[in-house]
Design an enzyme around this catalytic site. Structure first.
Site, short mmCIF file in Angstrom:
data_model
loop_
_atom_site.label_atom_id
_atom_site.label_comp_id
_atom_site.label_asym_id
_atom_site.label_seq_id
_atom_site.Cartn_x
_atom_site.Cartn_y
_atom_site.Cartn_z
N HIS A 88 0.81 -1.21 0.00
CA HIS A 88 0.00 0.00 0.00
C HIS A 88 0.85 1.28 0.00
O HIS A 88 0.34 2.37 -0.23
CB HIS A 88 -0.96 0.01 1.20
CG HIS A 88 -2.27 0.64 0.91
ND1 HIS A 88 -2.42 1.93 0.49
CD2 HIS A 88 -3.51 0.12 0.96
CE1 HIS A 88 -3.69 2.21 0.32
NE2 HIS A 88 -4.37 1.12 0.59
N ASP A 116 -2.44 2.03 -4.50
CA ASP A 116 -3.63 2.34 -3.72
C ASP A 116 -4.79 1.45 -4.15
O ASP A 116 -4.70 0.70 -5.12
CB ASP A 116 -3.99 3.83 -3.79
CG ASP A 116 -4.42 4.31 -5.17
OD1 ASP A 116 -4.86 3.49 -6.00
OD2 ASP A 116 -4.32 5.52 -5.41
#
Length: 163
Positions: free
Chosen positions: A134, A138
């Site tokens: 992450h 995204d």
């Protein structure tokens, strides 16, 4: 095609930098004589479907014969794991650092779905799972990547014809 469209999924974090790769060395999880290993298909984007299939077959054979080398395992930029061959309906694949993504494919099973005209029909279904770093990828990119993979699986002729 999905890796081309979403380069962050093929990138890595190196120190404080994000390094985007301009090559596609795809690790493919295969069952070996001593367990699961992830040998790498070099420059996978330059191979045909037949070339990829041949390379996977060769690497799987080497794994079964315990002849995989460290060079075979090193340098992957992304990984694909197929837990479906072991009967998995859904799992969470674990990243191979420093890679930022791993795609999990699962068992194809017939399921009842709503088709055209609101009719219940039986269709083959397979779940896909993407684990990702992450810090680089995204949720929007991850879901868009999965949609691109889904479209390619459902219509592989487009990849063959490069349209």
């Amino acid at each position: 095609e999905a890796l081309h469209a979403f380069p962050a999924v093929n990138a890595e974090v190196r120190g404080t930098d994000v390094v985007y790769k301009d090559h596609y060395d795809v690790g493919v999880a295969v069952g070996g004589g001593k367990g699961l290993v992830v040998p790498v298909i070099r420059d996978a984007d330059g191979l045909s479907f037949a070339g990829i299939e041949k390379e996977i077959g060769e690497l799987a054979r080497k794994a079964r014969e315990n002849r995989i080398t460290l060079d075979d395992l090193a340098g992957g930029t992304f990984t694909i794991s197929n837990g479906g061959i072991y009967g998995s309906l859904l799992s969470t694949p674990i990243l191979n650092p420093p890679q930022s993504g791993i795609l999990g494919l699962h068992k194809i099973e017939k399921r009842a779905v709503v088709g055209e005209g609101d009719q219940i029909v039986v269709r083959p279904m397979m779940y896909l799972a993407l684990s990702y770093d992450h810090r680089i990828v995204d949720g929007r990119e991850a879901v868009s990547f999965l949609v691109k993979v889904k479209e390619a699986i459902e219509d592989p002729e487009r990849l063959l014809l490069e349209v």
